[in-house]
Design a protein around this motif. Structure first.
Motif, short mmCIF file in Angstrom:
data_model
loop_
_atom_site.label_atom_id
_atom_site.label_comp_id
_atom_site.label_asym_id
_atom_site.label_seq_id
_atom_site.Cartn_x
_atom_site.Cartn_y
_atom_site.Cartn_z
N THR A 333 0.82 -1.21 0.00
CA THR A 333 0.00 0.00 0.00
C THR A 333 0.85 1.27 0.00
O THR A 333 0.36 2.34 -0.31
CB THR A 333 -0.96 0.01 1.20
N ALA A 334 2.13 1.16 0.36
CA ALA A 334 3.07 2.29 0.28
C ALA A 334 4.48 1.73 0.18
O ALA A 334 4.82 0.77 0.88
CB ALA A 334 2.93 3.18 1.52
N PRO A 335 5.31 2.30 -0.72
CA PRO A 335 4.99 3.40 -1.63
C PRO A 335 4.08 2.95 -2.76
O PRO A 335 4.04 1.78 -3.13
CB PRO A 335 6.37 3.80 -2.16
N ALA A 336 3.34 3.92 -3.30
CA ALA A 336 2.43 3.64 -4.39
C ALA A 336 3.21 3.31 -5.66
O ALA A 336 4.34 3.77 -5.86
CB ALA A 336 1.52 4.84 -4.63
N ASN A 337 2.59 2.53 -6.52
CA ASN A 337 3.17 2.26 -7.83
C ASN A 337 3.42 3.57 -8.56
O ASN A 337 2.56 4.45 -8.61
CB ASN A 337 2.21 1.39 -8.64
N GLY A 338 4.63 3.74 -9.11
CA GLY A 338 4.95 4.96 -9.83
C GLY A 338 5.63 6.02 -9.00
O GLY A 338 5.88 7.12 -9.49
N THR A 339 5.96 5.72 -7.74
CA THR A 339 6.62 6.70 -6.88
C THR A 339 8.04 6.99 -7.37
O THR A 339 8.77 6.08 -7.78
CB THR A 339 6.67 6.19 -5.44
N ARG A 340 8.43 8.26 -7.34
CA ARG A 340 9.81 8.64 -7.64
C ARG A 340 10.47 9.17 -6.37
O ARG A 340 9.89 9.98 -5.66
CB ARG A 340 9.85 9.71 -8.72
N LEU A 341 11.67 8.69 -6.09
CA LEU A 341 12.42 9.07 -4.89
C LEU A 341 13.74 9.73 -5.29
O LEU A 341 14.26 9.49 -6.38
CB LEU A 341 12.69 7.83 -4.03
N PRO A 342 14.30 10.54 -4.40
CA PRO A 342 15.57 11.20 -4.71
C PRO A 342 16.68 10.19 -5.01
O PRO A 342 16.67 9.06 -4.51
CB PRO A 342 15.88 11.99 -3.43
N ALA A 343 17.66 10.61 -5.80
CA ALA A 343 18.72 9.72 -6.24
C ALA A 343 19.55 9.18 -5.09
O ALA A 343 20.17 8.11 -5.21
CB ALA A 343 19.62 10.45 -7.23
N THR A 344 19.56 9.89 -3.97
CA THR A 344 20.37 9.44 -2.83
C THR A 344 19.67 8.38 -1.99
O THR A 344 20.27 7.83 -1.06
CB THR A 344 20.71 10.64 -1.94
N THR A 345 18.41 8.09 -2.27
CA THR A 345 17.64 7.14 -1.46
C THR A 345 18.22 5.74 -1.59
O THR A 345 18.46 5.25 -2.70
CB THR A 345 16.17 7.12 -1.91
N ARG A 346 18.43 5.09 -0.46
CA ARG A 346 18.83 3.69 -0.48
C ARG A 346 17.90 2.82 0.36
O ARG A 346 17.63 1.68 0.00
CB ARG A 346 20.28 3.53 0.01
N GLU A 347 17.43 3.35 1.47
CA GLU A 347 16.50 2.56 2.29
C GLU A 347 15.08 3.03 2.01
O GLU A 347 14.78 4.22 2.13
CB GLU A 347 16.81 2.69 3.77
N VAL A 348 14.22 2.10 1.65
CA VAL A 348 12.83 2.42 1.31
C VAL A 348 11.90 1.71 2.28
O VAL A 348 11.85 0.47 2.31
CB VAL A 348 12.50 2.00 -0.13
N PRO A 349 11.15 2.45 3.10
CA PRO A 349 10.16 1.80 3.98
C PRO A 349 8.96 1.34 3.17
O PRO A 349 8.52 2.03 2.25
CB PRO A 349 9.79 2.92 4.96
N LEU A 350 8.43 0.18 3.53
CA LEU A 350 7.26 -0.36 2.85
C LEU A 350 6.18 -0.70 3.87
O LEU A 350 6.46 -0.95 5.05
CB LEU A 350 7.63 -1.63 2.06
N ARG A 351 4.95 -0.70 3.37
CA ARG A 351 3.80 -1.01 4.21
C ARG A 351 2.75 -1.68 3.35
O ARG A 351 2.64 -1.40 2.15
CB ARG A 351 3.25 0.27 4.84
N GLY A 352 2.00 -2.57 3.96
CA GLY A 352 0.95 -3.23 3.20
C GLY A 352 0.01 -4.01 4.09
O GLY A 352 -0.04 -3.81 5.31
N ALA A 353 -0.73 -4.91 3.47
CA ALA A 353 -1.71 -5.73 4.19
C ALA A 353 -1.71 -7.13 3.59
O ALA A 353 -1.35 -7.33 2.42
CB ALA A 353 -3.11 -5.11 4.09
#
Length: 442
Positions: A333-353
């Motif tokens: 449920t997060a991040p949504a499909n199509g999300t763009r993050l800054p180039a420096t991002t390495r850790e991405v939190p996720l959430r769902g059900a």
């Protein structure tokens, strides 16, 4: 606009074994990975180009179908009182709308974001909900006619947070397509339902020894307007009816049950196809034999016991069984499909059900490298049985670039979601492959 859905329903239709469903949105248009969600990312990211369009067939690893004669129209606008405009219209005769996975990010699904599934016309609202009547008859010692007010006064109220899921959820992932509205994962939601135990009401009527099954009836007229035909009338074994979480409900998320969701009274049969959870409930027939109403028998809400060749003909008379517990499913449920993050991002939190019909969710795992490696997510404790399991976690990416997150859940029997939709059937029931979302880093 959908101000007058019922006005379109006057023309009669021939009788079919299956529940009539008409889709106004082509199936391919909702399965664009990194497609329509990109436009909503905001000016702060400078806008984002369309990175990739993956057809349903390609997304599931199957050969792509032949091009359609006309270009797809894309998701249809949805405008209905009290509903989030992000819902996607799948059909307007009957009215059907699904919820994109990213809108299912709440622990309790708001009414505004809850999917809509009708089988017939929408009945007229009643002036006084408390006078609504429910009949219990058939294989009982004391047939009952109870008003909503009497249900509230005679029986103990119960509130549970439980998943309600359409039997055809995930249908669009089958190749070739099954008949009916082309759901992705959005034919599900998890609300708090308040009502009385169906078991308490049936026991008050005095079940006979011959009481083995139920049949359910609602006030929604058939699409054709034929008053001799039910829009849908399904039933279940008495054991499921007597489960403590099977309810007759009048409230949703603490509010009177909205008319579009079956108010003032509906059944809520958790874990099994939502077609059993009859809306605008006005009669329950207790039977000695399996129910034979509209939506029973043939291939309606039934799945093969012997695998079929995809696309083959089947009438459901042999090697089919009624669909009972819904299969294990998980969504991001997060991040949504199509999300763009800054180039420096390495850790991405996720959430769902995740949820699993009659069973528990044992684990949820995520992969960012097409299933080469899987990482376990953290599961929150559900409030009660049939609540979905909210999961969280973080994935560390090796670089910037394009990534797809895949999620799979495993139930308490050790059964995991498949990579592709399995056990093809003409009506497209039980499809539950991995959910996939894509992001761009940089």
């Amino acid at each position: 606009m959908l101000e007058d859905v019922q006005a379109r329903d006057a023309a009669a239709e021939p009788h079919h074994d299956t529940i009539p469903e008409r889709s106004t949105a082509p199936r391919a248009s909702r399965r664009l990975l990194l497609g329509g969600s990109l436009a909503a990312l905001g000016a702060s990211l400078g806008g984002l180009p369309r990175l990739s369009i993956i057809s349903p067939a390609a997304a599931q690893g199957a050969p792509a179908a032949a091009p359609a004669a006309a270009p797809p129209k894309g998701p249809q606008p949805f405008d209905f009182p009290g509903k989030d405009k992000g819902l996607v219209l799948l059909g307007d005769r009957p009215l059907v709308a699904e919820t994109p996975e990213s809108l299912l990010n709440d622990d309790t699904t708001p009414i505004s974001k809850f999917f809509i599934r009708n089988n017939g016309q929408i009945p007229e609202p009643v002036a006084n909900a408390e006078t609504w009547q429910l009949k219990i008859e058939g294989e009982v010692e004391k047939p009952l006619t109870l008003t909503l007010a009497e249900l509230k006064s005679r029986f103990a109220a119960q509130t549970f947070r439980m998943v309600l899921e359409c039997g055809g959820n995930g249908r669009s992932f089958y190749q070739p397509a099954g008949r009916g509205n082309q759901w992705t994962n959005g034919g599900a939601g998890c609300a708090e339902w308040t009502g009385v135990r169906l078991a308490d009401v049936l026991k008050a009527a005095g079940l006979k020894a011959s009481a083995k099954f139920t049949g359910h009836f609602g006030a929604d007229p058939h699409l054709s307007g034929d008053t001799t035909r039910d829009a849908i009338s399904r039933g279940m074994p008495i054991e499921k009816a007597l489960e403590p979480h099977s309810l007759i409900v009048w409230a949703m998320n603490g509010e009177p049950l909205p008319h579009i969701h079956g108010g003032p009274l509906r059944l809520l049969v958790p874990g099994w196809p939502a077609s059993l959870s009859s809306k605008w409930l006005n009669r329950i027939l207790v039977r000695a034999t399996p129910h034979d109403g509209q939506g029973m028998g043939g291939t309606s809400y039934r799945i093969p016991t012997v695998p079929l060749i995809p696309g083959s003909n089947a009438d459901g008379k042999t090697n089919f069984t009624d669909m009972t517990s819904m299969p294990v499913r998980s969504i991001i449920t997060a991040p949504a499909n199509g999300t763009r993050l800054p180039a420096t991002t390495r850790e991405v939190p996720l959430r769902g059900a995740a949820w699993a019909g009659d069973h528990d969710v044992a684990k949820v795992e995520v992969s960012f490298d097409a299933g080469q490696r899987w990482q376990a997510m953290t599961l929150a404790k559900p409030k009660n049985r049939y609540d979905w399991v909210r999961w969280t976690g973080a994935v560390t990416l090796p670089s910037e670039g394009y990534f797809e997150f895949w999620v799979r859940a495993t139930d308490s029997r050790g059964v995991a979601q498949p990579h592709v939709a399995t056990n093809w059937n003409p009506q497209g029931y039980g499809s539950n492959p991995f959910h996939r979302t894509a992001i761009l880093v940089g």
